[in-house]
Write a protein that holds these residues in place. Structure first.
Motif, mmCIF file in Angstrom:
data_model
loop_
_atom_site.group_PDB
_atom_site.id
_atom_site.type_symbol
_atom_site.label_atom_id
_atom_site.label_comp_id
_atom_site.label_asym_id
_atom_site.label_seq_id
_atom_site.Cartn_x
_atom_site.Cartn_y
_atom_site.Cartn_z
ATOM 1 N N PRO A 90 0.828 -1.210 0.000
ATOM 2 C CA PRO A 90 0.000 0.000 0.000
ATOM 3 C C PRO A 90 0.861 1.257 0.000
ATOM 4 O O PRO A 90 1.939 1.271 0.569
ATOM 5 N N ILE A 91 0.363 2.274 -0.662
ATOM 6 C CA ILE A 91 1.092 3.529 -0.749
ATOM 7 C C ILE A 91 0.364 4.584 0.062
ATOM 8 O O ILE A 91 -0.831 4.776 -0.076
ATOM 9 N N LEU A 92 1.110 5.251 0.910
ATOM 10 C CA LEU A 92 0.579 6.366 1.691
ATOM 11 C C LEU A 92 0.898 7.631 0.924
ATOM 12 O O LEU A 92 2.053 7.984 0.747
ATOM 13 N N LYS A 93 -0.130 8.288 0.412
ATOM 14 C CA LYS A 93 0.086 9.496 -0.376
ATOM 15 C C LYS A 93 -0.675 10.638 0.281
ATOM 16 O O LYS A 93 -1.887 10.585 0.426
ATOM 17 N N ASP A 120 -1.732 8.616 14.297
ATOM 18 C CA ASP A 120 -1.757 7.323 14.972
ATOM 19 C C ASP A 120 -1.890 6.187 13.963
ATOM 20 O O ASP A 120 -1.219 5.163 14.072
ATOM 21 N N LYS A 121 -2.746 6.367 12.981
ATOM 22 C CA LYS A 121 -2.997 5.316 11.996
ATOM 23 C C LYS A 121 -1.764 5.040 11.139
ATOM 24 O O LYS A 121 -1.459 3.901 10.822
ATOM 25 N N TYR A 122 -1.045 6.082 10.744
ATOM 26 C CA TYR A 122 0.080 5.929 9.836
ATOM 27 C C TYR A 122 1.432 6.176 10.501
ATOM 28 O O TYR A 122 2.413 6.452 9.832
ATOM 29 N N GLN A 123 1.495 6.056 11.824
ATOM 30 C CA GLN A 123 2.700 6.384 12.569
ATOM 31 C C GLN A 123 3.935 5.640 12.064
ATOM 32 O O GLN A 123 4.961 6.251 11.790
ATOM 33 N N LEU A 124 3.856 4.334 11.901
ATOM 34 C CA LEU A 124 5.024 3.562 11.486
ATOM 35 C C LEU A 124 5.477 3.938 10.084
ATOM 36 O O LEU A 124 6.672 4.062 9.817
ATOM 37 N N GLU A 125 4.523 4.136 9.160
ATOM 38 C CA GLU A 125 4.887 4.521 7.799
ATOM 39 C C GLU A 125 5.545 5.898 7.779
ATOM 40 O O GLU A 125 6.525 6.118 7.070
ATOM 41 N N LEU A 126 5.007 6.820 8.560
ATOM 42 C CA LEU A 126 5.583 8.168 8.612
ATOM 43 C C LEU A 126 6.994 8.131 9.183
ATOM 44 O O LEU A 126 7.907 8.756 8.646
ATOM 45 N N ILE A 127 7.188 7.386 10.251
ATOM 46 C CA ILE A 127 8.502 7.286 10.885
ATOM 47 C C ILE A 127 9.496 6.624 9.938
ATOM 48 O O ILE A 127 10.638 7.072 9.811
#
Length: 158
Positions: A90-93, A120-127
């Motif tokens: 999945p891509i976080l855009k 909170d939902k995308y914390q790991l992807e953002l980090i």
């Protein structure tokens, strides 16, 4: 499945190269005419992981894949270049995200994804996408100094 980081995607692309093709990749990297330039001492005798780290730190996470794809195509490794260009998972855009956090309640008005706060939902992807922390810390410290005594930072744009 979490999205693959830029560094992991580049590392996997370089891992698929034979020793000869990797040496050719390094030579093409050194011969690039566009800045920023890479010095021979930074890549000579280095592992694929060390070269991956150098690529990401030199060209940034957003431009490094393009540079790698260009070099892979130049040395006749179009399949590896195409594979690097394919999204993995999945891509976080996020085009533009803005929210206000009033003094005394830093989470009021925060953007939510479903019932869960976006961060909170995308914390790991953002980090996982942060590669250079120093400028972020400098900015936060300068903003904190500028609003000291006023409470929470009133506007955040990502």
């Amino acid at each position: 499945m979490a999205p693959k980081t830029t560094k992991a995607a580049i590392k996997d692309s370089l891992a698929n190269l034979s020793q000869d093709k990797f040496a050719e990749f390094v030579e093409q990297l050194l011969d690039r005419r566009e800045p920023p330039k890479v010095r021979r001492s930074e890549v000579e005798g280095k592992s694929r992981l060390a070269v991956t780290n150098l690529l990401v730190s030199t060209f940034t996470e957003s431009k490094a894949p393009q540079v790698v794809q260009e070099i892979l195509r130049d040395i006749g490794c179009s399949d590896e270049a195409d594979e690097l260009g394919k999204p993995k998972g999945p891509i976080l855009k996020v085009e533009s995200l803005s929210f206000s956090a009033p003094v005394g309640n830093p989470m009021a008005g925060a953007v939510r994804a479903g019932n869960e706060h976006f961060v909170d939902k995308y914390q790991l992807e953002l980090i996982s996408r942060v590669s250079n922390v120093a400028p972020i810390l400098d900015e936060l410290l300068s903003e904190e100094a500028g609003v000291k005594g006023q409470g929470w930072i009133s506007e955040v744009t990502v």
